[in-house]
Motif scaffolding. Structure first.
Motif: not given
Length: 252
Positions: A97, A99-100, A102-103
């Motif tokens: 769930k 996202s890239a 958010d990473w």
């Protein structure tokens, strides 16, 4: 008390960062306040005294911002003795769930930020035999459910602290970290407003409550002080005894 030393504190607009800035100011430091919201930083500066502080707004994941902050520190005060890498963000979610973006957000602020700030500050810290205190987390010592990216970013801070301590001990620079558990800060506001979650934490924390920002700030101040002159490469849990447990439930 030191009336000529200078500390840079990132994420200084609230929570642990604000408490740390106030603690250093009480100890006689000039304090450079960094964060992304100028109004919050200015409020802290007013509280500790604008004559004792310098506000440098910006995101620590930007190399240009960081280099400017350190340059402004040296231009204003002529030295740098302590860096506290406190700026951080949290975005929860399992890997299916999250996202890239958010990473990247968490890795950039939580891990890249301390890298950039420490890199820019080290030449000046070598001159003063200064120190770095990183704000890691118990989430950088073990895993959480639904927070793998945050844990990864704080795990990076934990091991970066240890490795940098090895590299720079010969030059007289000490590098340590604190590892708080749940602390009553603006970032944890949603958690602190959830009685069920707070109760669950209280059951896992030996002292039965969340930490206070000032309690973390006091340990940061110790690690930066001469009292900790033979301490480097250490991660100090400031967690009310949470990490003392092996994880098994409390019975009875």
């Amino acid at each position: 008390m030191s009336h000529d030393k200078v500390a840079v504190v990132t994420g200084a607009g609230s929570g642990i960062g604000a408490a740390t800035a106030k603690r250093f100011a009480r100890d006689g430091f000039k304090v450079v306040l960094n964060g992304r919201t100028e109004s919050k930083l200015s409020a802290v500066a007013e509280e500790i005294g604008v004559e004792n502080s310098l506000v440098v707004t910006g995101d620590v994941s930007s190399e240009a911002v960081v280099e400017n902050m350190i340059a402004q520190t040296i231009k204003t005060y002529g030295r740098l003795d302590v860096v506290v890498n406190n700026a951080g963000v949290f975005v929860g979610g399992t890997i299916d769930k999250l996202s890239a973006a958010d990473w990247d957000k968490q890795m950039n602020i939580n891990a890249k930020g301390p890298f950039l700030v420490t890199k820019a500050a080290l030449p000046h810290l070598v001159k003063t035999k200064g120190s770095v205190v990183n704000v890691s987390s118990v989430s950088g010592l073990g895993g959480d459910w639904g927070a793998f990216a945050y844990d990864a970013s704080k795990g990076a801070v934990t091991l970066m602290t240890k490795a940098l301590a090895l590299d720079f001990a010969p030059q007289g620079v000490r590098i340590n970290a604190v590892a708080p558990s749940l602390t009553d800060t603006e970032m944890a506001e949603a958690v602190m407003e959830n009685d069920e979650v707070v109760s669950a934490f209280a059951n896992r924390i030996a002292m039965g409550r969340a930490g206070k920002s000032e309690e973390v700030a006091d340990v940061i101040a110790f690690l930066a002080s001469e009292d900790a002159r033979f301490v480097t490469g250490t991660i100090v849990p400031v967690d009310g005894g949470l990490s003392a447990s092996n994880g098994q439930p409390k019975l009875g």
